[in-house]
Design a protein around this motif. Sequence first.
Motif: not given
Length: 149
Positions: A78-94
């Motif tokens: 998340f950025d400093s405001s809490g907005n998502w920047k990246e979601v990494d499922g580590k090879h799982q479906k997100i």
Amino acid sequence: MKNIRKITGAFVLIFLLAGGFIFAQDRAISPNQLPKTAKTFLATHFKGITVGSAIEDREIYGVDEYQAYLANGMKVEFDSSGNWKEVDGKHQKIPYGFIPASIRNYAAKNFPNTYIVKIEKERWSYKAELSNGLDLEFDRKGNFRRIDD
């Protein structure tokens, strides 16, 4: 005399950069200390999955970003405001609920036997990694740009 100024300027620059690295630090925080926006995002899109740990990345000027590590192995930045920047499922479906529809639809139509395992939101673009290893790039509006290799 000019050489002395250049050398002094170089030392000052090195000192300032080194100071930035010294004062920048990651700090473990309680998941409850994540910004409200981040907690809402996690509760909405990762319902029932607990946050195992959270990290606050501090810079000289304040908090730069947060990372949440979920019990199922996934990582959300998340950025400093809490907005998502990246979601990494580590090879799982997100989860797909937060991914722009145009990106979801493009991936489903053009790569029907795959799923998105990672997505990054950058200033002017999105990058989505598919389960087959392909990296897709999209513009800020979610229009396909290219396959990144």
